[in-house]
Design a protein around this motif. Sequence first.
Motif, PDB file in Angstrom:
ATOM      1  N   LEU A 124      37.304  46.964  42.669  1.00  0.00           N
ATOM      2  CA  LEU A 124      37.679  46.952  44.381  1.00  0.00           C
ATOM      3  C   LEU A 124      39.084  46.527  44.214  1.00  0.00           C
ATOM      4  O   LEU A 124      39.594  45.385  43.792  1.00  0.00           O
TER       5      LEU A 124
ATOM      6  N   ASP B  84      40.867  44.810  46.356  1.00  0.00           N
ATOM      7  CA  ASP B  84      41.019  43.487  46.887  1.00  0.00           C
ATOM      8  C   ASP B  84      40.654  42.428  45.798  1.00  0.00           C
ATOM      9  O   ASP B  84      40.730  41.097  45.977  1.00  0.00           O
ATOM     10  N   ARG B  85      40.393  42.603  44.557  1.00  0.00           N
ATOM     11  CA  ARG B  85      40.064  41.918  43.582  1.00  0.00           C
ATOM     12  C   ARG B  85      40.628  42.300  42.127  1.00  0.00           C
ATOM     13  O   ARG B  85      40.787  41.242  41.474  1.00  0.00           O
TER      14      ARG B  85
ATOM     15  N   THR C  86      45.865  51.248  49.408  1.00  0.00           N
ATOM     16  CA  THR C  86      44.884  50.237  49.359  1.00  0.00           C
ATOM     17  C   THR C  86      45.430  49.083  48.140  1.00  0.00           C
ATOM     18  O   THR C  86      44.619  47.805  48.218  1.00  0.00           O
TER      19      THR C  86
ATOM     20  N   ILE D 205      32.465  49.750  53.275  1.00  0.00           N
ATOM     21  CA  ILE D 205      31.637  48.562  53.386  1.00  0.00           C
ATOM     22  C   ILE D 205      30.130  49.103  54.356  1.00  0.00           C
ATOM     23  O   ILE D 205      30.264  49.507  55.372  1.00  0.00           O
TER      24      ILE D 205
ATOM     25  N   TRP E 178      31.239  35.940  55.881  1.00  0.00           N
ATOM     26  CA  TRP E 178      32.795  36.591  55.585  1.00  0.00           C
ATOM     27  C   TRP E 178      33.596  35.680  56.481  1.00  0.00           C
ATOM     28  O   TRP E 178      33.146  35.563  57.615  1.00  0.00           O
TER      29      TRP E 178
ATOM     30  N   ARG F 156      38.807  46.981  52.401  1.00  0.00           N
ATOM     31  CA  ARG F 156      38.665  45.956  51.361  1.00  0.00           C
ATOM     32  C   ARG F 156      39.985  45.422  51.648  1.00  0.00           C
ATOM     33  O   ARG F 156      40.553  44.152  51.432  1.00  0.00           O
ATOM     34  N   THR F 157      41.297  46.498  52.075  1.00  0.00           N
ATOM     35  CA  THR F 157      42.639  45.635  51.848  1.00  0.00           C
ATOM     36  C   THR F 157      43.431  46.558  52.992  1.00  0.00           C
ATOM     37  O   THR F 157      43.148  47.391  53.487  1.00  0.00           O
TER      38      THR F 157
ATOM     39  N   PRO G  43      44.215  41.585  50.512  1.00  0.00           N
ATOM     40  CA  PRO G  43      42.593  41.522  50.980  1.00  0.00           C
ATOM     41  C   PRO G  43      42.555  41.137  52.221  1.00  0.00           C
ATOM     42  O   PRO G  43      43.272  40.057  52.821  1.00  0.00           O
TER      43      PRO G  43
ATOM     44  N   SER H 183      34.123  36.668  51.098  1.00  0.00           N
ATOM     45  CA  SER H 183      32.984  36.602  50.976  1.00  0.00           C
ATOM     46  C   SER H 183      32.522  35.212  50.506  1.00  0.00           C
ATOM     47  O   SER H 183      32.695  34.853  49.569  1.00  0.00           O
TER      48      SER H 183
END
Length: 562
Positions: free
Chosen positions: A252, A254-255, A289, A342, A406, A529-530, A536, A540
């Motif tokens: 993902l 954002d991670r 992204t 999402i 969130w 997500r971004t 990000p 969550s």
Amino acid sequence: MASTIQALPTEVVYLITAGEVIDSLASVVRELVENSLDAGATRIVVSLWPQQWRIRVADNGCGMILDDLQQATTAHSTSKIRSSADLWKINSLGFRGEALHSLTTLADLEILSRTVGGKLGWRISYGNGGEVVQVEVTAIAPGTVVTVSNLFGNCSSRRQGLPTTAQQMKAVQATIQQIALCHPHVTWQIWQNDRQWFTISPAATTGQLLPQILPQVRQGDLQEVKLQLPNPCTDAINRVSPNSSLNLVVGLPDRCHRHRPDWVRVAINGRIVKTPELEQTILSAFHRTLPRDRYPICFLHLAISPDQINWNRNPAKTEIYLNEIIYWQEQITQAINQALSISSNNLKEAVHTTRVSKLLKAAETKGGYNFNPKTPNSSLPTPNSLKAVAQVSNTYIVAEHSGGMWLVEQHIAHERVLYEQLCDDWQLIPVEPPIILYQLSPAQLSQLQRIGLDIEPFGEQLWAVRNIPTPLQQRDDCAEAILELSWGGDLQTAQVAVACRSAIRNGTPMNQEEMQILLDNWQRTRNPRTCPHGRPIYLSLEESALARFFRRNWVIGKSHGI
């Protein structure tokens, strides 16, 4: 004048052919391991003694009978194809019939094997060219053990031209890891100099296996998508083609991400391959992204009908010709969009580990959130949808869903919404009176014209802009925004700049309805997500984590000292 063209001696031909297939320790491991997988092995043990140039691969596959063992190392011998038509029906990793024969040309080879139902095991040693040197009965569990000794012993210059031992071991590790990703159900034990080097435990899916290979990536950082796809039918008779499957594991954005595109990998029918077209498709799908100069983690495995593939492009079978490449690119892009979206499929549900916590959850009363009953968003949310609850510091939207809560950063969430709207529908609208700019350089003027703005001289060092991007029409800083667009970049860069300037600012109060509209629009974006710069958008906090923090698994009575 005497003829200078002569037929090569047989031993030279064999050496040349062997060099195309066996060029390193890693290539030996690759060929032997692929044979084990073709034999149905679920447990493979690889032992290496690099200083002695010795490799042993043991498996629990189906094994070979004596007749097959005596034939296995002769040139171009294989059990996997029979005719030229079979080249379009290849479902195995090996099929050329060159690997074992090449090894007899370059090394000492010994094979022990016993079939699953066989009462006897056999040990055979092979000489140069694949002839059988020794045959004897041996005690062995069902499966096969192949030992390659004194590799390149008859070609010392080959050894001298190879990388250092450490580099070769790194290549062996990478080879095994790549194969393991394609076959996650297999147990791997790797030994070096009689010491266990590393292991790979079996997993139900590639996504569950990946953290063993990339320890810095956690299971929660990954999203896995499995799809059944129809094969493109190229037959004029419109025959029915069997379905293909697409297995996608993405980090993902954002991670997790990488400094290099070293983890954009494509496998087809159980083997990692080099496919620049598909790799570029993956990179394009992640564009805007990730942060600048960062690359995604993405493993794609396509299981395609064999008639769509031509493996005869490279002796190592790492390059292929793939039919209907555009069709597969479209399917890959859609799968990545699905993985990054999402939806109810990837919003985590709350996890309760005790009976008491479930009872407490059921007993809790639901608080009201002062929703305006006249708005369409006032009804109870559907499962897994986001419901606006509050605004923190006029910057973060607190959103509730069935699995927790969130925090959504309002500016960059809105920026993602606007950016995708601009990409889908870049509209320039007339503006009256025109926007007047002062002292534009030729480069700035050319840049504004390149992105579609209607601009003309309006006096000495003055320029009139007569149309602007739609989101800028209500802004007081429109002139500053156009100057920002004039400093370079392509149309997509301009769209990012317009989206960023037009998005709601942090520090801006929002009412309940405005927050809910933003959340709804943001959830529908392709890459929620971004933001387009790779930041990000949300944090969550799952219900299970909240329950652990507040120690909600207490026992009634005991917590009161009873």
